[in-house]
Enzyme design. Sequence first.
Site, mmCIF file in Angstrom:
data_model
loop_
_atom_site.group_PDB
_atom_site.id
_atom_site.type_symbol
_atom_site.label_atom_id
_atom_site.label_comp_id
_atom_site.label_asym_id
_atom_site.label_seq_id
_atom_site.Cartn_x
_atom_site.Cartn_y
_atom_site.Cartn_z
ATOM 1 N N ARG A 1 0.834 -1.211 0.000
ATOM 2 C CA ARG A 1 0.000 0.000 0.000
ATOM 3 C C ARG A 1 0.873 1.267 0.000
ATOM 4 N NH1 ARG A 1 -3.334 -3.476 -0.755
ATOM 5 N NH2 ARG A 1 -5.464 -3.470 0.035
ATOM 6 N N SER B 1 -10.636 -0.548 3.004
ATOM 7 C CA SER B 1 -9.877 -0.712 4.253
ATOM 8 C C SER B 1 -9.446 0.650 4.770
ATOM 9 C CB SER B 1 -8.624 -1.544 4.012
ATOM 10 O OG SER B 1 -8.951 -2.806 3.506
ATOM 11 N N GLU C 1 -4.793 3.866 6.288
ATOM 12 C CA GLU C 1 -4.455 3.676 4.883
ATOM 13 C C GLU C 1 -5.030 4.816 4.047
ATOM 14 O OE1 GLU C 1 -5.126 1.677 1.027
ATOM 15 O OE2 GLU C 1 -6.272 0.543 2.528
HETATM 16 N N1 EPU Z 1 -10.628 -10.674 9.855
HETATM 17 C C1 EPU Z 1 -11.377 -10.761 11.016
HETATM 18 N N2 EPU Z 1 -12.432 -9.924 11.178
HETATM 19 C C2 EPU Z 1 -12.773 -8.999 10.247
HETATM 20 C C3 EPU Z 1 -12.011 -8.894 9.060
HETATM 21 C C4 EPU Z 1 -10.936 -9.762 8.891
HETATM 22 O O1 EPU Z 1 -11.096 -11.575 11.880
HETATM 23 O O2 EPU Z 1 -13.755 -8.262 10.472
HETATM 24 C C5 EPU Z 1 -9.469 -11.585 9.674
HETATM 25 C C6 EPU Z 1 -9.820 -12.975 9.233
HETATM 26 O O3 EPU Z 1 -8.964 -13.850 9.932
HETATM 27 C C7 EPU Z 1 -9.445 -13.021 7.774
HETATM 28 C C8 EPU Z 1 -8.287 -12.051 7.716
HETATM 29 O O4 EPU Z 1 -8.596 -11.059 8.691
HETATM 30 O O5 EPU Z 1 -9.031 -14.300 7.391
HETATM 31 C C9 EPU Z 1 -8.087 -11.407 6.382
HETATM 32 O O6 EPU Z 1 -9.308 -10.770 5.968
HETATM 33 P P1 EPU Z 1 -9.605 -10.418 4.448
HETATM 34 O O7 EPU Z 1 -9.318 -11.585 3.577
HETATM 35 O O8 EPU Z 1 -10.946 -9.791 4.382
HETATM 36 O O9 EPU Z 1 -8.473 -9.360 4.086
HETATM 37 P P2 EPU Z 1 -7.925 -8.096 4.872
HETATM 38 O O10 EPU Z 1 -6.512 -8.385 5.243
HETATM 39 O O11 EPU Z 1 -8.844 -7.681 5.928
HETATM 40 C C10 EPU Z 1 -6.867 -7.030 2.711
HETATM 41 C C11 EPU Z 1 -6.893 -5.718 2.001
HETATM 42 C C12 EPU Z 1 -8.199 -5.550 1.230
HETATM 43 C C13 EPU Z 1 -8.322 -6.684 0.229
HETATM 44 C C14 EPU Z 1 -8.276 -8.007 0.983
HETATM 45 C C15 EPU Z 1 -8.252 -9.193 0.059
HETATM 46 C C16 EPU Z 1 -5.516 -4.250 3.346
HETATM 47 C C17 EPU Z 1 -5.471 -3.061 4.236
HETATM 48 N N3 EPU Z 1 -6.732 -4.641 2.950
HETATM 49 O O12 EPU Z 1 -7.905 -6.997 3.697
HETATM 50 O O13 EPU Z 1 -8.129 -4.326 0.511
HETATM 51 O O14 EPU Z 1 -9.514 -6.597 -0.524
HETATM 52 O O15 EPU Z 1 -7.043 -8.077 1.775
HETATM 53 O O16 EPU Z 1 -7.006 -9.334 -0.533
HETATM 54 O O17 EPU Z 1 -4.477 -4.784 3.002
HETATM 55 C C18 EPU Z 1 -8.698 -2.018 0.497
HETATM 56 O O18 EPU Z 1 -7.490 -1.787 0.474
HETATM 57 O O19 EPU Z 1 -9.536 -1.106 0.486
HETATM 58 C C19 EPU Z 1 -9.149 -3.407 0.583
HETATM 59 C C20 EPU Z 1 -10.432 -3.736 0.704
#
Ligand code: EPU
Length: 339
Positions: free
Chosen positions: A164, A239, A335
């Site tokens: 990012r 995010s 972010e």
């Molecule tokens: N999780 C929770 N609770 C929540 C959300 C997530 O426990 O409410 C945990 C779960 O264990 C899950 C893990 O977090 O397995 C990862 O969650 P998710 O796959 O939704 O991905 P993220 O790390 O929360 C990142 C990006 C997203 C992107 C997704 C998919 C960042 C800051 N965000 O989210 O990007 O869509 O991965 O690759 O890196 C964005 O930047 O606007 C965005 C949506």
Amino acid sequence: MTILENFSLKNHNTFGVDVSANYFAEVSSLAELRETLNYSKNQALATLFLGGGSNILFTKDYEGLVIQLNLNGISEKVLNEKEVLVTAKAGENWHEFVQYCLAKKYGGLENLSLIPGNVGTSPMQNIGAYGTEIKDTFASCQVLNLETLEMEEFDREKCRFGYRDSIFKQEGKGKYVIVEVTFKLTIKDHVIKTEYGAIQNELKKMGVQNPTIQDVSKAVIHIRQSKLPDPKVVGNAGSFFKNPSILLSQFLEVRKNFPEIPHYPNGDLVKVPAGWLIEQCGWKGKQIGNVASHELQALVIVNKTGSATGKEIFDFSAMIIDSVKEKFGIELEREVNII
Ligand code: EPU
């Protein structure tokens, strides 16, 4: 060149925050952009560039000139039987651009389907999702140097992409405006990226065994639609925080109390999902006034009632940072760009 005064930015930021700019101009050509920049220099106005407004939080009215970049157009140059360079102007909508590439059967951007925003801002934060970042297919971008008003080319190395992050958020901040971006995509022998667990599950649900780039795009669209709020329906900027990377020693300390903490190796560091940390602090789905943490993804802050001010959203994010710091000793970093 038309400069509007006291212009409402409510429809120009995906949070739907109702702030205004002293001055506002839309530019649809390079000549118009240079003319507008000359005007703002002569008038000594602070200047802010807006693309899709999908990664920005206005906490107050903007005292200066907001320039909406509406440069449009897509062109292609076939390199060989396997690869093509596709160039899109900054004002092209990101998802429509991805769909354009898919319709041409060009591979490389399918995992980035449905990300809000425009092409021009995609390199700034090296947008990423489901195992892919734009740095993977990025070839170069053309930028206008705001000091000299000359064009410069930035290749991948010069952009210094990180998670990012890029030079445009660091030393280059405020020095350039990205006017077009070129991606190197595949014409055949596509690299299908399905390592991300959620994609595998979705493809299984879809009954697909040997996915095409179109299948991957469909799966990503399904996942995003099922978890992430549509900014057209409820204001948000995706995010709100980055996923923090912490020292192994700190991680081991936290894991003593929270053995189930999800984590991913990141070089010498350990990356932990901010969404999980926020949910553990009881914020998921919680609403205070007009603002809430999204009920299906705690990392996303939403303008729940549509009437939230930028200050309310910012204060809500500060409360989240404080409680994560208190419970885990981990400092979350925003972010979204705060203005
Ligand atoms: N999780 C929770 N609770 C929540 C959300 C997530 O426990 O409410 C945990 C779960 O264990 C899950 C893990 O977090 O397995 C990862 O969650 P998710 O796959 O939704 O991905 P993220 O790390 O929360 C990142 C990006 C997203 C992107 C997704 C998919 C960042 C800051 N965000 O989210 O990007 O869509 O991965 O690759 O890196 C964005 O930047 O606007 C965005 C949506």
